[in-house]
Design a protein around this motif. Structure first.
Motif, short mmCIF file in Angstrom:
data_model
loop_
_atom_site.label_atom_id
_atom_site.label_comp_id
_atom_site.label_asym_id
_atom_site.label_seq_id
_atom_site.Cartn_x
_atom_site.Cartn_y
_atom_site.Cartn_z
N TYR A 91 0.86 -1.18 0.00
CA TYR A 91 0.00 0.00 0.00
C TYR A 91 0.90 1.24 0.00
CZ TYR A 91 -3.46 -3.39 1.66
OH TYR A 91 -4.28 -4.47 1.78
N THR A 92 0.47 2.28 -0.69
CA THR A 92 1.25 3.52 -0.70
C THR A 92 0.35 4.72 -0.38
OG1 THR A 92 0.89 3.94 -3.04
CG2 THR A 92 2.85 2.65 -2.46
N ALA A 93 0.97 5.76 0.10
CA ALA A 93 0.27 7.03 0.31
C ALA A 93 1.27 8.16 0.08
CB ALA A 93 -0.29 7.10 1.73
N ASN A 94 0.76 9.30 -0.32
CA ASN A 94 1.61 10.48 -0.48
C ASN A 94 1.49 11.37 0.75
OD1 ASN A 94 2.76 9.99 -3.03
ND2 ASN A 94 0.83 10.59 -4.01
N VAL A 95 2.64 11.87 1.18
CA VAL A 95 2.67 12.76 2.34
C VAL A 95 3.34 14.04 1.90
CG1 VAL A 95 3.59 13.09 4.66
CG2 VAL A 95 2.78 10.83 3.97
N PHE A 96 2.71 15.17 2.21
CA PHE A 96 3.35 16.44 1.90
C PHE A 96 4.23 16.88 3.06
CE2 PHE A 96 3.59 21.10 1.81
CZ PHE A 96 4.19 21.25 0.57
N SER A 97 5.49 17.12 2.78
CA SER A 97 6.42 17.59 3.81
C SER A 97 6.54 19.11 3.74
CB SER A 97 7.79 16.96 3.59
OG SER A 97 8.76 17.67 4.36
N PHE A 98 6.11 19.78 4.81
CA PHE A 98 6.26 21.23 4.86
C PHE A 98 7.71 21.65 4.99
CE2 PHE A 98 1.81 20.77 5.64
CZ PHE A 98 1.24 21.92 5.11
N THR A 99 8.49 20.84 5.72
CA THR A 99 9.91 21.12 5.88
C THR A 99 10.62 21.15 4.52
OG1 THR A 99 9.72 19.71 7.83
CG2 THR A 99 11.92 20.51 7.28
N LYS A 100 10.28 20.15 3.68
CA LYS A 100 10.99 20.05 2.40
C LYS A 100 10.18 20.63 1.24
CE LYS A 100 13.46 16.08 4.14
NZ LYS A 100 13.30 14.65 4.40
N ASN A 101 8.93 21.04 1.55
CA ASN A 101 8.05 21.62 0.54
C ASN A 101 7.85 20.71 -0.68
OD1 ASN A 101 6.32 23.65 -0.37
ND2 ASN A 101 7.94 24.60 -1.60
N LYS A 102 7.74 19.39 -0.41
CA LYS A 102 7.39 18.48 -1.51
C LYS A 102 6.75 17.20 -0.96
CE LYS A 102 11.94 16.26 -1.78
NZ LYS A 102 13.08 15.88 -2.60
N ASP A 103 6.11 16.48 -1.87
CA ASP A 103 5.51 15.19 -1.51
C ASP A 103 6.55 14.09 -1.40
OD1 ASP A 103 2.84 15.85 -1.34
OD2 ASP A 103 2.37 15.29 -3.41
N TYR A 104 6.33 13.16 -0.51
CA TYR A 104 7.07 11.89 -0.57
C TYR A 104 6.10 10.75 -0.41
CZ TYR A 104 7.00 12.17 4.58
OH TYR A 104 6.61 12.27 5.88
N THR A 105 6.54 9.56 -0.83
CA THR A 105 5.67 8.38 -0.80
C THR A 105 6.04 7.51 0.38
OG1 THR A 105 5.50 8.42 -3.20
CG2 THR A 105 4.94 6.35 -2.12
N ILE A 106 5.04 7.02 1.11
CA ILE A 106 5.30 6.02 2.15
C ILE A 106 4.60 4.73 1.75
CG2 ILE A 106 5.59 7.73 3.99
CD1 ILE A 106 2.77 7.10 4.94
N CYS A 107 5.14 3.60 2.23
CA CYS A 107 4.54 2.32 1.83
C CYS A 107 4.68 1.28 2.93
CB CYS A 107 5.18 1.81 0.55
SG CYS A 107 6.92 1.41 0.69
N VAL A 108 3.74 0.35 2.91
CA VAL A 108 3.76 -0.82 3.81
C VAL A 108 3.40 -2.04 2.98
CG1 VAL A 108 2.48 -1.97 5.67
CG2 VAL A 108 3.23 0.39 5.97
N ALA A 109 4.12 -3.12 3.16
CA ALA A 109 3.79 -4.37 2.47
C ALA A 109 2.38 -4.82 2.86
CB ALA A 109 4.81 -5.45 2.81
#
Lengths: 188, 188
Positions: A91-109
């Protein structure tokens, strides 16, 4: 939680009005006794709710996640910020990072989140709340249920708690910092 | 360590002849009881050597590092793979990753490694040994001493143990896998 507040008062540092540095005991150097005590405190606050899994996010959530998992006597799963080459379905989700001012993807099997899971999300910090919402999205992708979010330190002057409550997440923070003005750490 | 070998036999998967997948209990989903038991086992193996700090590397070393730190009742420090913007002075080392075929930098804030420190390096896996050598370099930059390396799973068919011994590091691995040929996990 009295013990955590004492650590923050003694060893925390306000940097400007926004950054609370706690890396001497929480997220670079770690005091294992404080960590395990925080795990026990989450257990007290979410007792008798059938929690059978702790979910956090690498890297700084892992220590407090393990402490919680040990207190609840359930598995810890940590979401990864990169999709490992040896991982199958996830499973994946996008997280917006305010510190880095961009999205990153997180995932769990997928094999580690099941529809029967009653999940406590745990993290070291709550600021804008996006990481927790990303983790919640992973849980819901699996058809599982989020019982709540256990946070070590909440920045009460940011919008995270409100965002989570608006999204139906029960939040328990062990220390809420309401202001860092003039280098003074003020608790709620 | 009997308990860890049982977990590997029951839940580990050989992928080709080189990859041992243990992400159902060691480094994606984590069994907290196994983790804490491994911490205790490191304590037994490095008893009475005056260890006053555990050092590991994010992300997958953090859980086993915390378990060891709790057993020894000493702080855990985890090296970071990125230099945080709020970090002041730090020690750095380069580590060559065979998986990714490139160098990466690890760092620890100077305030968390002192010349009086007697450090146990802990990690979940030992393969080629480069991560441990990088951590050793950080310790030595601080004028501190490496007492040994505590490893959960060693790939005995790779060169890590020899490299560490050649560099004067005492290695204690809780399970040594000598072969993954034909999908069969063979322990030493």
């Amino acid at each position: 939680m009295k013990l955590l507040k004492e650590y923050i008062e003694k060893n925390g540092k306000a940097i400007g009005t926004n950054i609370l540095k706690v890396d001497s005991f929480l997220n670079h150097q770690i005091d294992p006794n404080l960590m395990m005590a925080m795990g026990e405190e989450f257990k007290r606050r979410f007792e008798d709710q059938g929690i059978n899994k702790i979910l956090t996010i690498e890297a700084s959530g892992i220590a407090i996640g393990l402490a919680a998992a040990y207190a609840f006597n359930v598995p810890l799963v940590f979401a990864k910020k990169k999709i490992p080459s040896t991982m199958g379905d996830f499973y994946t989700a996008n997280v917006f990072s305010f510190t880095k001012n961009k999205d990153y993807t997180i995932c769990v099997a997928k094999e580690f989140l099941k529809p029967t899971d009653r999940v406590l999300i745990v993290d070291d910090f709550l600021a804008m709340g996006n990481a927790v919402l990303g983790l919640k999205s992973l849980v819901e992708s699996a058809g599982a249920e989020v019982i709540g979010a256990g946070i070590a330190v909440e920045k009460g002057f940011q919008q995270g708690e409100k965002l989570l409550i608006d999204n139906g997440v029960k939040v328990e923070a062990l220390a809420v910092v309401d202001s860092l003005e003039n280098g003074v750490i003020k608790f709620r």
